[in-house]
Design a protein around this motif. Structure first.
Motif, PDB file in Angstrom:
ATOM      1  N   UNK A  14     -19.636  21.285 -97.136  1.00 22.64           N
ATOM      2  CA  UNK A  14     -19.914  22.800 -96.637  1.00 22.64           C
ATOM      3  C   UNK A  14     -20.496  23.903 -97.612  1.00 22.64           C
ATOM      4  N   UNK A  15     -19.860  23.556 -98.940  1.00 22.93           N
ATOM      5  CA  UNK A  15     -20.133  24.770 -99.898  1.00 22.93           C
ATOM      6  C   UNK A  15     -21.684  24.724-100.094  1.00 22.93           C
ATOM      7  N   UNK A  73     -25.280  26.248 -97.633  1.00 27.35           N
ATOM      8  CA  UNK A  73     -26.281  27.284 -97.429  1.00 27.35           C
ATOM      9  C   UNK A  73     -26.993  27.280 -98.897  1.00 27.35           C
ATOM     10  N   UNK A  74     -26.778  26.845 -99.965  1.00 29.14           N
ATOM     11  CA  UNK A  74     -27.528  26.625-101.037  1.00 29.14           C
ATOM     12  C   UNK A  74     -28.783  25.767-100.845  1.00 29.14           C
ATOM     13  N   UNK A 104     -34.192  33.125 -97.723  1.00 32.82           N
ATOM     14  CA  UNK A 104     -33.540  31.995 -98.494  1.00 32.82           C
ATOM     15  C   UNK A 104     -32.674  32.508 -99.553  1.00 32.82           C
ATOM     16  N   UNK A 156     -29.252  33.652 -98.557  1.00 33.59           N
ATOM     17  CA  UNK A 156     -28.478  32.761 -98.171  1.00 33.59           C
ATOM     18  C   UNK A 156     -27.668  32.412 -99.484  1.00 33.59           C
ATOM     19  N   UNK A 157     -28.746  31.914-100.306  1.00 30.70           N
ATOM     20  CA  UNK A 157     -28.071  31.511-101.843  1.00 30.70           C
ATOM     21  C   UNK A 157     -27.255  32.353-102.292  1.00 30.70           C
ATOM     22  N   UNK A 177     -23.747  32.756-100.543  1.00 31.94           N
ATOM     23  CA  UNK A 177     -22.923  31.451-100.917  1.00 31.94           C
ATOM     24  C   UNK A 177     -22.446  31.646-102.336  1.00 31.94           C
ATOM     25  N   UNK A 191     -19.711  33.966-102.112  1.00 31.27           N
ATOM     26  CA  UNK A 191     -18.369  33.227-101.270  1.00 31.27           C
ATOM     27  C   UNK A 191     -17.630  32.077-102.194  1.00 31.27           C
ATOM     28  N   UNK A 192     -18.471  31.561-102.931  1.00 27.71           N
ATOM     29  CA  UNK A 192     -17.939  30.715-104.007  1.00 27.71           C
ATOM     30  C   UNK A 192     -16.945  31.297-105.100  1.00 27.71           C
TER      31      UNK A 192
END
Lengths: 401, 307
Positions: free
Chosen positions: A328-329, A332-333, B117, B120-121, B124, B127-128
């Protein structure tokens, strides 16, 4: 943008039936190969992804060929889906099965929201004929009105994209906010029968899958025929040099309105098939994010290839369900990277890749043949003339500017 | 509204107007950067909201760092955060332009997809790095509390601060665009790229700096944003559609138009919110904007630009 498209380029000089080979291969793939190889659960997933392909082929027509990028196709998908869901929900909410509610005979979510009578908007959806008409006419009419308002005033390009996005935002906020009338964020769920025919059985799922696949193939065929006509040529022409087409005396806006409306209607059919196969409809398919995701299906498949758009929808969605379950991580990448890579490196998507591979193969064949007879070599479409050459040309222009 | 005295009603009106002004400030802060990038350069940067988030997370990081390592700095860190937020967003914007945007100037619709795009990157990545939960920076003491000139009337200080910052930033942008040599070059490039290049303006460099400046302003907006809300990975993207509408509605090439449209959208929305639920207020606001744009596609103000 080059006027010669990969599909016409490869068909140049070849008999006309050659252009239909990819469609025939696609038909074989989704009508025979997939149903034989996959279990029903997976096949149902494929069916769901194929409903997105309706939106994707609509986008090939209106974005790839017409140059109109709509970021609100989810609106039309949603309108079609909701129309179907309203009919099914009314059928599932007969007074008998909803007798525990304080107002029997209305959908359960209305009862939860203290609504005591069926809203007038819902009333006509008791009729299947009306519903089927509404699936096509409501989105079609809406697209027509938007199209006339925008294209007659020569609004296009990025402004149009932003406006369609605003529509998508507005409709999804409206649906989520009006819980009592629309089911809110959960959408319309617990759909059971279509005119008494249970849509949840295995048999029904197979029937719906093939109905959906058949409609999709018919839509692709329709698109191919349309692009072969004079209209198709004009569409391309106005994408590349709108002013010239206008000065030649054509009503450019009318062409744009038509193709945008057609794309909307196709999306709506997809939405209705989605509701039938998946058994619910929710605002998560209406807003901006799903609308843009549908554009990426098209871009990955190849914005100039109707058949490619179907493969694109399947590939991206299988990728999505695989990666978002397993990593899931990373998803999006990957998705973001895919957007960037497709736009910057492969503007023609999978179909463009396939074309360059075929071009390289033919060239190689030609070289082999050319060693024997220099004159008899078959003419090949030169890959540099295809779309992938565009970025280099642009870079040169950008540097000079 | 019976039982409410006239002066109480007046207070409610003022507070409501103030809410509208706060929303106006946020919209304008977001839209300023975009007005430069989209309005001047014609690039649709869907990742603009993420540049705002960069500014917000920078502020959060500085807040955490200063409270752990330098408690004496706590009351001043926010000033530093505005500058650092600008710097970080500026540098990242510069890199993005160099790696991505400059290849897509001739394909605006594609730049829209590519920057989506990118967004989105970036989401994330946030988020990480910071986790999916929303975080908030500790406000310095001088931003907390409220100013109440009379009974029943409370004007929050952070709202006032955001407004002051908006005013300062807008004036700065206007000054740069209309009174500096650099702004002259930017406007020349927008109006006639070929001619600007011919008279010796390095248009590629101007593009890069303009894009980076727009991103930097979004970073400042993000820093300001932390004073009125918490920050999550998708905080910026929530505003992106509104912001684009502000710029389009104002007339894409007019700074004055951007200000006027941010003001009217914010006031309409917050006034409607007083009478009905938030979602319906939002829908009516959007529908009105769309309706006006359908009738008048060029927006409120239009700067004539030769094409």
């Amino acid at each position: 943008m080059n006027i010669i498209t990969p599909s016409t380029a490869s068909a140049a000089g070849a008999p006309a039936w050659r252009a239909w080979i990819p469609l025939a291969a696609l038909a074989l793939f989704i009508l025979a190969v997939l149903p034989l190889c996959l279990d029903l659960f997976r096949l149902n997933l494929v069916g769901k992804y194929l409903t997105y392909a309706f939106v994707a082929i609509g986008l090939v027509l209106c974005w790839g060929y017409g140059g109109i990028l709509s970021l609100g196709q989810g609106v039309f998908f949603g309108l079609g889906g909701y129309a179907m869901a309203m009919f099914l929900k009314l059928e599932a909410s007969d007074p008998e099965s909803t007798k525990i509610q304080s107002t029997p005979g209305i959908p359960d979510f209305m009862d939860w929201n203290q609504i005591t009578a069926l809203p007038a908007l819902w009333e006509p959806f008791h009729s299947l004929a009306f519903t089927l008409l509404a699936i096509v006419l409501v989105p079609g009419l809406m697209a027509f009105v938007i199209g006339v308002a925008m294209f007659k005033r020569r609004v296009g390009g990025v402004y149009f994209a932003i406006m369609t996005q605003a529509f998508a935002a507005m409709l999804s906020i409206l649906i989520i906010g009006q819980q009592g009338y629309t089911g809110g964020v959960n959408g319309i769920t617990d759909l059971k029968t279509l005119n008494g025919w249970d849509i949840r059985t295995d048999h029904a799922k197979y029937v719906l899958y093939f109905l959906n696949a058949g409609l999709l193939l018919a839509s692709v065929a329709l698109g191919q025929v349309l692009l072969k006509t004079k209209f198709g040529k004009l569409l391309l022409a106005l994408r590349d040099k709108e002013e010239r087409v206008r000065f030649s005396g054509y009503d450019v806006a009318a062409f744009k309105v038509f193709i945008f409306t057609l794309a909307a209607v196709l999306s709506a059919v997809g939405g209705a098939m989605f509701t039938l196969q998946v058994g619910f409809m929710s605002p998560s398919f209406v807003g901006i994010v799903p609308s843009i995701e549908m554009v990426i299906f098209t871009a990955v498949g190849g914005r100039l290839s109707l058949v490619g758009a179907v493969y694109g929808s399947l590939a991206v969605n299988f990728g999505k369900s695989y990666f978002s379950e397993s990593f899931p991580q990373l998803w999006l990448f990957l998705m973001g990277g895919l957007f960037i890579a497709v736009v910057m490196l492969f503007p023609n998507g999978l179909a463009g890749l396939a074309d360059s591979v075929r071009g390289a193969w033919q060239k190689w064949q030609a070289r082999k043949a050319g060693q024997m007879t220099a004159r008899g070599a078959p003419r090949t479409p030169a890959p540099p003339e295809d779309e992938p050459a565009a970025p280099t040309a642009l870079r040169v222009k950008g540097g000079a500017a | 509204m019976d039982g409410m005295s006239f002066s109480e009603f007046g207070s409610v009106l003022i507070m409501q107007g103030f809410n509208g002004l706060s929303y106006f400030s946020v919209l304008l802060l977001m839209a300023l950067g975009l007005a430069i990038i989209f309005g001047q350069m014609g690039v649709i940067n869907m990742a603009h909201g993420e540049f705002l988030t960069i500014g917000a997370y920078t502020t959060y990081l500085l807040s955490v760092l200063s409270s752990t390592y330098a408690p004496w700095f706590e009351s001043y860190y926010f000033i530093a955060a505005i500058i650092v937020g600008f710097g970080v967003a500026f540098v990242i914007g510069y890199l993005v332009e160099w790696l991505m945007i400059r290849h897509l100037y001739k394909r605006p619709l594609d730049s829209l997809l590519a920057t989506w795009g990118l967004s989105l990157i970036m989401q994330q990545t946030f988020r990480s790095t910071f986790g999916p939960k929303e975080v908030s920076a500790t406000l310095p003491a001088w931003l907390m509390g409220s100013y109440s000139p009379k009974e029943g009337l409370d004007i929050p200080l952070n709202g006032l601060f955001v407004m002051a910052l908006t005013l300062a930033l807008t004036s700065a942008v206007a000054a740069i665009m209309f009174y500096s040599r650099w702004g002259l070059r930017v406007r020349a490039t927008t109006q006639n790229r070929a001619m600007a290049g011919a008279v010796g303006i390095d248009t590629a460099k101007i593009d890069r700096l303009t894009f980076a400046l727009g991103c930097g302003i979004a970073g400042v907006a993000g820093a300001a944003f932390t004073t009125i809300g918490s920050t999550g990975p998708t905080s910026g993207s929530l505003y992106i559609v509104d912001t684009f509408l502000v710029v389009v509605f104002g007339g894409a090439q007019s700074l004055l138009g951007t200000i006027a449209s941010a003001f009217s959208i914010a006031q309409t929305n917050s006034t409607l919110e007083f009478f009905m639920t938030g979602s319906i207020a939002k829908v009516i606001t959007l529908a009105t904007i769309i309706g006006i744009l359908l009738l008048r596609p060029e927006g409120l103000f239009r700067l004539r630009v030769r094409k």
